[in-house]
Design a protein around this motif. Structure first.
Motif, PDB file in Angstrom:
ATOM      1  N   TYR A 187     -88.246  31.327 -59.127  1.00  0.00           N
ATOM      2  CA  TYR A 187     -88.464  29.890 -59.147  1.00  0.00           C
ATOM      3  C   TYR A 187     -89.330  29.436 -57.981  1.00  0.00           C
ATOM      4  N   PRO A 344     -82.571  26.498 -60.165  1.00  0.00           N
ATOM      5  CA  PRO A 344     -82.444  25.541 -59.070  1.00  0.00           C
ATOM      6  C   PRO A 344     -82.401  24.108 -59.604  1.00  0.00           C
ATOM      7  N   ARG A 346     -83.666  21.427 -58.576  1.00  0.00           N
ATOM      8  CA  ARG A 346     -84.955  20.726 -58.599  1.00  0.00           C
ATOM      9  C   ARG A 346     -85.719  21.057 -59.874  1.00  0.00           C
ATOM     10  N   ASP A 347     -85.664  22.348 -60.229  1.00  0.00           N
ATOM     11  CA  ASP A 347     -86.366  22.796 -61.419  1.00  0.00           C
ATOM     12  C   ASP A 347     -85.770  22.201 -62.681  1.00  0.00           C
ATOM     13  N   ALA A 350     -86.658  18.564 -62.989  1.00  0.00           N
ATOM     14  CA  ALA A 350     -88.070  18.335 -63.276  1.00  0.00           C
ATOM     15  C   ALA A 350     -88.341  18.433 -64.766  1.00  0.00           C
ATOM     16  N   HIS A 351     -87.566  19.241 -65.462  1.00  0.00           N
ATOM     17  CA  HIS A 351     -87.817  19.424 -66.883  1.00  0.00           C
ATOM     18  C   HIS A 351     -87.162  18.347 -67.740  1.00  0.00           C
ATOM     19  N   HIS A 352     -86.281  17.543 -67.121  1.00  0.00           N
ATOM     20  CA  HIS A 352     -85.617  16.501 -67.901  1.00  0.00           C
ATOM     21  C   HIS A 352     -86.546  15.318 -68.086  1.00  0.00           C
TER      22      HIS A 352
ATOM     23  N   LEU C  96     -94.236  21.588 -68.600  1.00  0.00           N
ATOM     24  CA  LEU C  96     -94.322  21.309 -67.165  1.00  0.00           C
ATOM     25  C   LEU C  96     -94.794  22.547 -66.406  1.00  0.00           C
ATOM     26  N   ARG C 100     -97.686  23.191 -63.729  1.00  0.00           N
ATOM     27  CA  ARG C 100     -97.331  23.576 -62.360  1.00  0.00           C
ATOM     28  C   ARG C 100     -98.057  24.851 -61.933  1.00  0.00           C
ATOM     29  N   HIS C 117     -86.315  30.189 -50.145  1.00  0.00           N
ATOM     30  CA  HIS C 117     -86.308  28.750 -50.449  1.00  0.00           C
ATOM     31  C   HIS C 117     -86.119  27.927 -49.177  1.00  0.00           C
ATOM     32  N   TYR C 121     -91.052  25.253 -48.591  1.00  0.00           N
ATOM     33  CA  TYR C 121     -90.835  25.458 -50.014  1.00  0.00           C
ATOM     34  C   TYR C 121     -90.388  24.177 -50.695  1.00  0.00           C
ATOM     35  N   GLN C 126     -91.511  19.936 -54.447  1.00  0.00           N
ATOM     36  CA  GLN C 126     -91.310  18.566 -54.904  1.00  0.00           C
ATOM     37  C   GLN C 126     -92.652  17.877 -55.119  1.00  0.00           C
ATOM     38  N   ILE C 129     -94.114  19.145 -58.349  1.00  0.00           N
ATOM     39  CA  ILE C 129     -93.421  18.596 -59.520  1.00  0.00           C
ATOM     40  C   ILE C 129     -93.863  17.161 -59.746  1.00  0.00           C
ATOM     41  N   ARG C 133     -95.829  15.893 -63.056  1.00  0.00           N
ATOM     42  CA  ARG C 133     -95.271  14.886 -63.964  1.00  0.00           C
ATOM     43  C   ARG C 133     -96.218  13.703 -64.071  1.00  0.00           C
ATOM     44  N   ALA C 145     -91.877  17.436 -71.293  1.00  0.00           N
ATOM     45  CA  ALA C 145     -91.958  18.329 -70.132  1.00  0.00           C
ATOM     46  C   ALA C 145     -91.168  19.618 -70.329  1.00  0.00           C
ATOM     47  N   GLY C 146     -89.996  19.533 -70.962  1.00  0.00           N
ATOM     48  CA  GLY C 146     -89.152  20.717 -71.097  1.00  0.00           C
ATOM     49  C   GLY C 146     -89.421  21.508 -72.358  1.00  0.00           C
TER      50      GLY C 146
END
Lengths: 368, 295, 256
Positions: A187, A344, A346-347, A350-352, C96, C100, C117, C121, C126, C129, C133, C145-146
């Motif tokens: 990730y 994670p 955050r990941d 982000a996809h939601h 997404l 990315r 991480h 990182y 962030q 992302i 987006r 996105a998903g």
């Protein structure tokens, strides 16, 4: 009612403290089990093998599942890690006067394997697919025949009398640490690069992914993990020889990865555990012990005609299982999917998609 | 002739013997790769099964050389077709990796199954009277002569089939394209099965000849010899039939030379290092052609 | 000063000459089209600029940096983005992630920070992302996105490809047949979109296209290739009536 339970379950999974608490409990158990003999020595042994196999499966999945290459070299990296660590604990550390630096030896084993990982990583810049598979195979054979030809480390006879330094807490520590690191890698930008190489290498290169760096780091990490697993394995088995680390070992790890499902950490953990447990269940002694509650007129003939022959036939059953999994279940248990807990936060977020009504479409966590 | 020349001629003869066994196995790898772009990792074990067939036929049934060879080839050809139909055919549309892993599984299965049935190495009875001729100091045994001449004969036959008959033409057509060839009325499934049968039959012949030359056989003998034969196929350019033959004689030569100058334990090391270097420098082999990727 | 200069660029496949003596000068904010019959070497020109092929002759300069000899990812990191004739998304990855991944060269952290991480990182991820987006929102793909890229309908896949190319924050954008397979209505939308992103992201755009509606509608200059050789270059009006171009497309026109 069920909806409510599900909501509670989701809340539990979302809890920030869940993972640390589970880890602390796990560590506590890992120390307590051998200390107070909570489980039989045999079960402890299986647990340790399961941990080592998890490391192997997760790290091989990085190359075979996430990157989409086909590596047979894992047993070779294991051998490098095992021999390096054993040389340190048997020949160097006692002479140098510090006998208890087991973790250092294991780490050194990992580093040595990672260094040799470069030998596979550099050809992978140019060569892909079947030919890279052949290179990994050649690497394995070269490592094996080199070890056979060095008398200093026992040649084809191997090394016996290794101290049993691998303990349950150590296995637990390394398993958690390495799985965590591989997951973090996946990730990160490098992990996404690995995925994009699997999908379309030329496009990923044109989208500014430095494919050479990405492959380099992925192979290094994967072989590092294999080296550590090899070091732990050697100090558990207390005997190593080139024959232990042959193509059959690599095939075992492949079975774990593809049984669990490619490109999934959760899948690899499941696959490795399942494989270890199944293989143990198929041992004649284990099977006999498990079925001994049967009335003797059932048990005796069963034991005579079936169980006592398992020792030979289980090696027939495993490849057969692999073929059947490939034919009828080609994606394995978790193919390309992942447990939510391993992604994670955050990941995941982000996809939601949060639309103005604040609802989320289902299946958004499916990371494929 | 001087001793030097005699020595080298003798070594060349030994290389030819080893090379022809490798070539027979390598052909099976390269034919299957050519037609399905799949590495049939179980092929070395088909070779091993061939040697065991040979053992069964010669020591249990007491057959002589010629029927043993023919029945062994028939048996392994059948085995090859069965493996293809049961294990590989259902995976033809699946990702390539699935087929490779299945092939590895089939190989392991054949090894361990044979081991379960026959845990100890087997001795093959003398199938041919072993006469050694001496030509100006070069010794040629009748077994060597049989192995070399039979292998060359089989290779010529295969070359004829592939390049001169309609079955061979169909094979070559399928190796180029699998979508439109069926539309031309070519029975793809049948041709693929025939390819497997021929490849496995040649491996059976190789098993018999190997058993002639080295009469102790065990279930794991197919691994090393199989991988070596595979190297030959890659060295010559996998998918290329003439390449496989060239590769086999090169590897046979190299191995004999290594043994002549170094301890014999270095043989595998040299063979696989050679393979690795070759793939990095010239991945498409000696007779193969590079494929250009379109963007 | 020119943004991109190609001087006497040539490329051969084996003995076959794909492009010969190709010259090009692009300035900031240009919108130029390369047209020509199939097999004229248009996509080869894109592949030469982006480093997929290495030009056998000549030089290509981008803002004073020589591109010939550089890897595709190095060239992409100089902010040259492109799309593909036949869509080449990362099909099994999410929408997404497709965007990315194209940020790769702009993300600053070491492998160790990525492994643990730590430190940069979190901030960098962030930032990426958020930026991704934003791009998805611009292309009205945010609600997907998903979703897995291969599940998108064709038109959205084309849009996603442009979004992905914009993720490397290009100064020069190469579009390879962006209107392929679109109906007239969709082409109108695409023309509006291209003009809008050109303004919004201050882009210089070079595109390959067969749809004359799009080429004549928005491009300021047109270059015509045939058999790897430049036939003509100029504004749409001039190209429309250029005898050599008509000949290449329609065959030789008899006198009278």
């Amino acid at each position: 009612m069920i909806a409510l339970m599900r909501e509670q379950w989701d809340l539990l999974l979302e809890n920030r403290w869940l993972v640390p608490i589970l880890l602390v409990i796990g560590f506590g158990l890992a120390f307590a089990i051998p200390e107070y003999n909570l489980l039989s020595v045999y079960v402890q042994l299986i647990l340790m093998y399961a941990g080592i196999n998890i490391i192997l499966a997760v790290s091989l999945n990085l190359v075979n599942g996430y990157m989409g290459e086909f590596s047979l070299a894992h047993a070779g990296f294991m051998a490098v890690g095992a021999y390096t660590a054993v040389l340190l604990t048997m020949k160097v550390f006692p002479v140098a006067g510090f006998p208890f630096l087991f973790p250092c030896a294991v780490f050194a084993g990992g580093l040595a394997a990672a260094l040799l990982g470069i030998i596979v990583a550099i050809p992978s810049f140019k060569v892909r697919g079947d030919y890279l598979a052949i290179i990994t195979l050649a690497f394995l054979m070269i490592v094996k025949s080199l070890i056979e030809n060095i008398d200093f480390i026992g040649g084809p006879r191997g090394i016996s009398g290794i101290m049993k330094l691998t303990t349950l807490p150590w296995v637990f520590f390394w398993t958690v640490a390495l799985v965590w690191m591989v997951r973090n890698f996946i990730y990160s930008k490098y992990g996404r690069g690995v995925l994009s190489i699997r999908e379309d290498e030329i496009a990923s290169d044109l989208m500014s992914v430095n494919t050479r760096h990405v492959k380099f780091f992925a192979f290094m990490l994967s072989s590092f993990c294999a080296g550590i697993a090899g070091a732990l394995f050697a100090h558990l088995l207390q005997f190593i020889s080139p024959r232990i680390f042959d193509i059959t070992k690599s095939t075992d790890i492949l079975i774990m990865v593809y049984l669990g499902g490619i490109a999934s950490i959760g899948g690899s953990i499941l696959g490795a555990t399942l494989f270890t447990v199944l293989l143990e269940l198929l041992r004649p002694s284990t099977m006999a012990a498990l079925l001994s509650w049967l009335p003797s007129f059932v048990f005796e003939p069963l034991n005579e005609h079936f169980i006592s022959h398992l020792g030979v036939w289980r090696m027939v059953i495993m490849p057969l299982a692999l073929i059947l999994v490939m034919l009828y279940w080609p994606r394995g248990i978790m193919g390309l999917r992942e447990f939510r807990g391993f992604i994670p936060r955050r990941d995941r977020e982000a996809h939601h998609y949060i639309n103005p009504q604040g609802e989320e479409p289902d299946g958004a966590t499916d990371r494929r | 002739m001087s001793d030097e020349v005699v020595y080298w001629l003798q070594q060349t003869l030994n290389a030819l013997q080893l090379g022809s066994i490798y070539a027979l196995i390598a052909l099976g790898y390269t034919m299957v790769y050519g037609i399905l772009t799949m590495i049939n990792f179980a092929h070395g074990d088909v070779f091993m099964i061939g040697a065991f067939f040979c053992f069964l036929l010669s020591s249990m049934l007491g057959l002589t050389f010629a029927p043993t060879l023919l029945l062994t080839m028939l048996g392994t050809a059948l085995l090859g077709v069965v493996i293809e139909r049961l294990a590989y055919k259902p995976l033809r549309q699946a990702p390539r990796v699935s087929a490779i892993i299945t092939a590895l599984g089939v190989g392991l299965f054949l090894e361990n199954f044979t081991l379960a049935l026959s845990p100890y190495p087997k001795h093959i009875p003398m199938l041919l009277e072993n006469v050694t001729w001496n030509l100006h100091g070069i010794s040629l045994s009748s077994i060597q002569a049989v192995i070399i001449s039979l292998s060359l004969g089989l290779m010529l036959l295969l070359d004829y089939i592939v390049h001169r008959t309609s079955i061979g033409m169909a094979m070559r057509a399928i190796s180029w394209d699998k979508t439109y060839v069926p539309l031309m009325g070519i029975p793809v499934d049948l041709i693929i099965s025939i390819t497997f049968a021929i490849g496995a039959g040649l491996a059976g012949a190789a098993g018999t000849m190997y058993a002639l030359a080295y009469p102790v056989i065990d279930p794991y003998m197919g691994i090393t010899v199989g991988w070596k034969a595979f190297i030959c196929a890659v060295v010559g350019g996998i998918g290329n039939i003439r390449g496989a033959m060239v590769g086999a004689f090169i590897l046979g030569g190299v191995e004999i030379m290594v043994v002549a100058f170094f301890p014999s334990t270095y043989r595998d090391f040299v063979a696989f290092t050679l393979l690795m270097l070759l793939i990095v420098i010239r991945p498409y082999g000696i007779l193969g052609k590079p494929r250009i990727q379109k963007v | 000063m020119a943004l991109l200069t190609a001087a006497k660029v040539g490329h051969q496949f084996g003995g076959l000459c794909a492009v010969a003596d190709f010259n090009l000068e692009l300035h900031h904010g240009d919108l130029m089209a390369v047209i020509g019959p199939n097999g004229a070497g248009k996509t080869t020109v894109f592949n030469l600029i982006t480093g997929v092929y290495r030009a056998t002759e000549g030089s290509i300069c981008f803002k004073g940096t020589e591109l010939v000899g550089k890897n595709p990812n190095q060239i992409a990191a100089l902010h040259i983005g492109r799309t593909f004739q036949n869509i080449r998304l990362f099909r099994d990855l999410s929408v997404l992630d497709n965007v990315r991944i194209a940020h790769h060269a702009q993300i600053n952290y070491t492998p160790l920070e990525g492994l643990l991480h730590l430190g940069r990182y979190r901030r960098e991820e962030q930032r990426i992302i958020d930026n991704s987006r934003l791009l998805l929102a611009i292309f009205k793909l945010e609600h997907l996105a998903g979703e897995t890229a291969k599940n998108l309908p064709y038109g959205l896949q084309r849009r996603l490809e442009i979004a992905r190319a914009l993720a490397i924050s290009p100064e020069l954008l190469l579009l390879d047949e962006p209107a392929a397979g679109m109906n007239p209505n969709e082409i109108d939308q695409l023309m509006a979109l291209i003009q809008w992103i050109r303004q919004e992201f201050k882009l210089t755009i070079l595109l390959i296209e067969h749809q004359m509606k799009l080429v004549m509608g928005i491009c300021e200059r047109i270059k015509v290739l045939d058999f790897g050789v430049t036939l003509a270059e100029g504004p749409p009006k001039m190209i429309q009536n250029h005898p050599k171009v008509l000949e290449a497309y329609l065959g030789e026109i008899p006198d009278g």
